[in-house]
Design a protein around this motif. Structure first.
Motif, PDB file in Angstrom:
ATOM      1  N   ILE A 166       0.835  -1.199   0.000  1.00  0.00           N
ATOM      2  CA  ILE A 166       0.000   0.000   0.000  1.00  0.00           C
ATOM      3  C   ILE A 166       0.875   1.257   0.000  1.00  0.00           C
ATOM      4  N   GLN A 167       1.918   1.257   0.816  1.00  0.00           N
ATOM      5  CA  GLN A 167       2.825   2.410   0.879  1.00  0.00           C
ATOM      6  C   GLN A 167       3.529   2.627  -0.456  1.00  0.00           C
ATOM      7  N   ARG A 168       3.930   1.513  -1.081  1.00  0.00           N
ATOM      8  CA  ARG A 168       4.609   1.645  -2.384  1.00  0.00           C
ATOM      9  C   ARG A 168       3.657   2.190  -3.442  1.00  0.00           C
ATOM     10  N   ILE A 169       2.417   1.726  -3.424  1.00  0.00           N
ATOM     11  CA  ILE A 169       1.400   2.227  -4.366  1.00  0.00           C
ATOM     12  C   ILE A 169       1.184   3.724  -4.152  1.00  0.00           C
ATOM     13  N   THR A 170       1.034   4.114  -2.893  1.00  0.00           N
ATOM     14  CA  THR A 170       0.817   5.527  -2.575  1.00  0.00           C
ATOM     15  C   THR A 170       1.989   6.380  -3.027  1.00  0.00           C
ATOM     16  N   GLY A 171       3.205   5.900  -2.753  1.00  0.00           N
ATOM     17  CA  GLY A 171       4.386   6.641  -3.167  1.00  0.00           C
ATOM     18  C   GLY A 171       4.468   6.796  -4.676  1.00  0.00           C
ATOM     19  N   SER A 195      -6.873   5.525  -6.055  1.00  0.00           N
ATOM     20  CA  SER A 195      -7.978   5.099  -5.190  1.00  0.00           C
ATOM     21  C   SER A 195      -8.421   3.679  -5.511  1.00  0.00           C
ATOM     22  N   GLN A 196      -8.458   3.340  -6.797  1.00  0.00           N
ATOM     23  CA  GLN A 196      -8.864   1.988  -7.199  1.00  0.00           C
ATOM     24  C   GLN A 196      -7.882   0.934  -6.687  1.00  0.00           C
ATOM     25  N   TRP A 197      -6.599   1.261  -6.780  1.00  0.00           N
ATOM     26  CA  TRP A 197      -5.573   0.336  -6.287  1.00  0.00           C
ATOM     27  C   TRP A 197      -5.767   0.048  -4.802  1.00  0.00           C
ATOM     28  N   LYS A 198      -5.919   1.109  -4.008  1.00  0.00           N
ATOM     29  CA  LYS A 198      -5.992   0.943  -2.552  1.00  0.00           C
ATOM     30  C   LYS A 198      -7.308   0.320  -2.099  1.00  0.00           C
ATOM     31  N   THR A 199      -8.389   0.596  -2.837  1.00  0.00           N
ATOM     32  CA  THR A 199      -9.713   0.140  -2.412  1.00  0.00           C
ATOM     33  C   THR A 199     -10.051  -1.254  -2.912  1.00  0.00           C
ATOM     34  N   TYR A 200      -9.681  -1.549  -4.142  1.00  0.00           N
ATOM     35  CA  TYR A 200     -10.111  -2.806  -4.769  1.00  0.00           C
ATOM     36  C   TYR A 200      -8.967  -3.657  -5.317  1.00  0.00           C
ATOM     37  N   TRP A 201      -8.163  -3.056  -6.197  1.00  0.00           N
ATOM     38  CA  TRP A 201      -7.262  -3.859  -7.016  1.00  0.00           C
ATOM     39  C   TRP A 201      -6.214  -4.601  -6.209  1.00  0.00           C
ATOM     40  N   ILE A 202      -5.703  -3.978  -5.153  1.00  0.00           N
ATOM     41  CA  ILE A 202      -4.661  -4.624  -4.365  1.00  0.00           C
ATOM     42  C   ILE A 202      -5.161  -5.933  -3.761  1.00  0.00           C
TER      43      ILE A 202
END
Length: 392
Positions: A183-188, A215-222
């Motif tokens: 999640i941190q890597r996605i956010t960065g 938002s899609q990555w953090k909410t669903y895709w991950i």
């Protein structure tokens, strides 16, 4: 007047809970469903206690002081509804197909070293496979017990169970750590991309699209990528083949993407790319190349092109990092990770070996596959009955 109506609803829901509890068979036909029976019983008992508390509290209130009572009634009614839909139904219809698949999942749970109670299985799904965390049940179509090629999706649904429990289960701490590192890597990554796009003189909508993708990555895709990789790392190429098989039957657009609307699952193209990345990390380079070759020649892939904004959604570098993080987390949590050595070693009791063998035979001898599949399932079911007989 309203108090009298609320009292009637509470009494009705208590009666419904008691009725549902009576529908749980005793004794259970299949011992593998005992954890589900216990879970449903506890949910019903706790909900009835809450309803009794609300009933007692209602008697102390004035007519215009019942708003919190109403909210409590709604929560309790929802719990009763959920346990009826997603728990009692699986217990009430204890068919041989349900018995077989629950024994199968129990063996998978032992083989992959799952540090959780295995999910129960119900063959009453009308929308392919899905997992419901409220009752810890995987729902599959009624005909799944007669086939092998889509059973790898059971591993994906077990991945969802791992996700749901990783924060509270000490043995899953390393998985939980790897998830939040991802999640941190996605956010960065997307913060850097957003900063870059806001400085550029491109279309003003691009920064909004980048923020939406983040938002899609953090909410669903991950979560879907984690479950895909969990299945791949514990099962192997059989899961990647099953994804190709399902997408061939159902995918309308391999590059599905919306710059504004929520998308609960990543695109089929990105999921296949992630699986190929995972296969290479496991050392299955030939399998990864073969799967990608077939995938890239499928009509629904060859004849479509992604929209321009798709380039921001699934960057290879980010996907590589996530695949590595999840592999490390699963290894450090002592899950049994598949390898070519394990698959080459004869093991007649291994479901992992069996499902990979099934896909190899499907491609090598498609004309003879169905006969082999039927015989194999018959032997597998017989082995489960033999185990039960020995135990009893």
């Amino acid at each position: 007047m309203m108090k009298g109506y609320f009292k009637a609803i509470i009494l009705e829901q208590i009666d419904r809970g008691l009725c549902l509890k009576k529908l749980i068979p005793h004794p259970l036909k299949y011992a593998e469903l005992s954890s589900l029976a216990d879970r449903c019983g506890r949910i019903i008992d706790d909900t009835i206690e809450q309803l009794k508390f609300l009933l007692e509290e209602l008697g102390k209130r004035e007519e215009n002081d019942t708003r919190d009572i109403f909210r409590g009634i709604r929560r309790s009614a929802q719990n009763i509804e959920l346990v009826e839909y997603f728990g009692i139904s699986a217990l009430y219809y204890q068919t041989p197909e349900i018995g077989y698949l629950n024994k199968l999942v129990f063996r998978i749970h032992q083989e992959i070293n799952l540090p959780l109670t295995p999910p129960s299985v119900a063959c009453i799904s009308t929308k392919y496979y899905y997992f419901h965390p409220f009752t810890n049940v995987v729902f599959v179509p009624v005909g799944e017990s007669s086939f092998l090629l889509h059973l790898p999706d059971l591993f994906h649904e077990i991945g969802h169970e791992v996700l749901f429990n990783m924060e509270n289960e000490l043995r899953l701490k390393k998985v939980n750590d790897s998830y939040f590192m991802a999640i941190q890597r996605i956010t960065g990554y997307y913060q850097e991309l957003l900063t870059k796009k806001m400085r550029e003189t491109g279309p003003p909508t691009i920064p909004m699209i980048v923020a939406h993708i983040h938002s899609q990555w953090k909410t669903y895709w991950i979560n879907e990528f984690f479950s895909d990789l969990f299945a791949l790392y514990t099962l192997g190429a059989a899961y990647a083949w099953s994804h190709l098989h399902l997408a061939t039957k159902k995918s309308e657009n391999a590059y599905e993407f919306s710059p504004i609307l929520p998308q609960s699952h990543p695109s089929d193209d990105s999921r296949m790319r992630m699986l190929a990345i995972g296969l290479n990390k496991l050392g299955f380079k030939d399998e990864a190349a073969s799967i990608l070759f077939k995938w890239n020649n499928m009509p629904f892939v060859v004849n479509t092109q992604p929209v321009v904004e798709y380039q921001y959604a699934y960057p290879n570098d980010l996907m590589n990092e996530i695949a590595e993080l999840f592999l490390t987390g699963l290894k450090e949590s002592q899950f049994s990770i598949v390898s070519s050595e394990k698959l080459e070693k004869p093991n007649p009791d291994s479901i992992v070996n069996l499902l990979n063998e099934a896909w190899n035979l499907f491609w090598d001898c498609p004309d003879k596959f169905r006969e082999w599949e039927e015989n194999t399932i018959q032997k597998l079911k017989a082995s489960f009955e033999l185990i039960v007989a020995k135990v009893s």
